[in-house]
Design an enzyme around this catalytic site. Sequence first.
Site, short mmCIF file in Angstrom:
data_model
loop_
_atom_site.label_atom_id
_atom_site.label_comp_id
_atom_site.label_asym_id
_atom_site.label_seq_id
_atom_site.Cartn_x
_atom_site.Cartn_y
_atom_site.Cartn_z
N PHE A 60 23.02 -11.28 -24.49
CA PHE A 60 24.19 -10.39 -24.61
C PHE A 60 24.31 -9.76 -26.00
O PHE A 60 25.26 -9.06 -26.29
CB PHE A 60 25.47 -11.11 -24.17
CG PHE A 60 25.67 -11.15 -22.67
CD1 PHE A 60 24.74 -10.59 -21.79
CD2 PHE A 60 26.79 -11.75 -22.10
CE1 PHE A 60 24.91 -10.62 -20.41
CE2 PHE A 60 26.98 -11.78 -20.71
CZ PHE A 60 26.04 -11.23 -19.87
N ASN A 91 18.27 -15.19 -29.72
CA ASN A 91 17.52 -14.22 -30.54
C ASN A 91 18.36 -12.99 -30.91
O ASN A 91 17.95 -11.86 -30.70
CB ASN A 91 16.22 -13.80 -29.83
CG ASN A 91 16.45 -13.11 -28.50
OD1 ASN A 91 17.50 -13.29 -27.88
ND2 ASN A 91 15.49 -12.32 -28.06
N LYS A 140 16.15 -23.66 -27.58
CA LYS A 140 15.19 -22.68 -27.08
C LYS A 140 14.02 -22.57 -28.05
O LYS A 140 14.22 -22.38 -29.25
CB LYS A 140 15.88 -21.30 -26.94
CG LYS A 140 14.95 -20.15 -26.55
CD LYS A 140 14.63 -20.16 -25.07
CE LYS A 140 13.65 -19.07 -24.68
NZ LYS A 140 14.26 -17.78 -24.41
N ASP A 267 17.16 -13.10 -17.12
CA ASP A 267 16.61 -12.66 -18.41
C ASP A 267 17.15 -11.25 -18.74
O ASP A 267 16.39 -10.37 -19.17
CB ASP A 267 15.08 -12.67 -18.41
CG ASP A 267 14.52 -12.63 -19.83
OD1 ASP A 267 15.31 -12.63 -20.80
OD2 ASP A 267 13.28 -12.60 -19.97
O1 DOR Z 1 11.33 -8.95 -22.37
C1 DOR Z 1 11.91 -9.73 -23.10
N1 DOR Z 1 13.01 -9.36 -23.75
N2 DOR Z 1 11.43 -10.96 -23.24
C2 DOR Z 1 11.93 -11.81 -24.13
O2 DOR Z 1 11.45 -12.90 -24.23
C3 DOR Z 1 13.05 -11.40 -25.02
C4 DOR Z 1 13.82 -10.32 -24.42
C5 DOR Z 1 14.73 -9.62 -25.39
O3 DOR Z 1 15.50 -10.30 -26.09
O4 DOR Z 1 14.71 -8.38 -25.46
ZN ZN Z 2 14.89 -13.89 -22.45
ZN ZN Z 3 11.56 -15.10 -23.08
#
Ligand code: DOR
Ligand code: ZN
Ligand code: ZN
Length: 399
Positions: A60, A91, A140, A267
């Site tokens: 998010f 991240n 993670k 995801d």
């Molecule tokens: O496609 C992806 N986008 N894979 C990931 O592992 C991270 C994610 C992102 O945060 O954009």
């Molecule tokens: Zn992810």
């Molecule tokens: Zn990932």
Amino acid sequence: MSLLIKNGKIYQNGSLVKKNLFIEDGKIIKITNQELKADEVFNAINKVIIPGAIDSHVHFREPGLTHKEDFLTGSMAAAAGGITTVLDMPNTIPATTNLQRLDEKRKLAKKSIVNYGFHFGSTSDNTAEIEKARNVASVKVYMDYTTGDLKLDKLDVLEKIFSSNKTVAVHSETDHVLQAIELIKKSNNSLYFCHVSSKEELHHAKAGKIKNNVYVEVCPHHLFLTAADLNELQSFGEMKPKLKTKEDQKALWEGIFNGKVDTIATDHAPHTKEEKMQINYPYGVPGCETMLPLLFNLLNEKKLTLQKIVQLCCENPAKIFKIKNKGFIKEGFDADLAVIDLNLEKEIKNDELFTKCKWSPFDSWKLKGWPIASIVNGNIVFENGKINNVKAKEVLHYE
Ligand code: DOR
Ligand code: ZN
Ligand code: ZN
């Protein structure tokens, strides 16, 4: 505040029962044939009511990347997709890798209209913070390079993290799946494989399942798209792990049917259209609004059962991440529900999406079977295309 949901078909213990739900102070108080008096009544005639989906894997983007998404817009997308709880990934900028940043994120997440929890990030030098982090879904570990700079490859650090007393969730592709299994063998921890995308990865992950604390997540984009779709989608179909072959896709579906796959999660990784059109485009696709409609469409085509959908999207995430009082429609449990109209046919349209990025790799797909309302802590936060901005809560993880 009390709410009566009447005339619906409730998913309970694996089947549908025609009962009313009496909800008070955010909890399911009674599942009953009676029409108890309540402050508010929701008529769910001809609708199916399932536990709200728990999306174990969303990005998010707060803090630092709010031009892509934030906790309000992301949670609106979730609510519109029948998702009532999300677990957010670390991240962000800065990454969620120490207690102070986790606290900051907790404050930012108060905007969310669906319930939320957090995965805690790992770096080569934050094991002390990992030990101290409380009420997190997992730690993670990024074993491969992707959005953000959290890739971790120091063996001694990995060993330490894998033996910490937290569930380890990994982004691991190809051979890193094997490495993760070797690491978890030496500990009693649980290991959660995010976005398993190929026949080979699933095969490796399965080998680790001999110990039953290894779990496999798959994502809608790998289930419904393949590399052949990249001609049309171009960078809008690029994510990590990448789209694979038809054979890989088939293996993932087989994993769903034979019980080797434990969860489906989105995801949800939004990036702006402008970013996606650059030469150095970022990886990731949004998914919160489209996961359940894609699955219910298959249910309508008799290719998937309601039991499977509820198991993989609601019950198992609650069990794996030990989320208190969620994932099931039970007296005493939280009133987090998705109301589904199995007969509603609708097209996915980019401009109608609630995600801030306003696009989907499934744009223009026509699907039958849509969430028409989402109830979070007893509040109707989404109904017939409209959002009702009532704030939600952080989940509680039991030990
Ligand atoms: O496609 C992806 N986008 N894979 C990931 O592992 C991270 C994610 C992102 O945060 O954009
Ligand atoms: Zn992810
Ligand atoms: Zn990932």
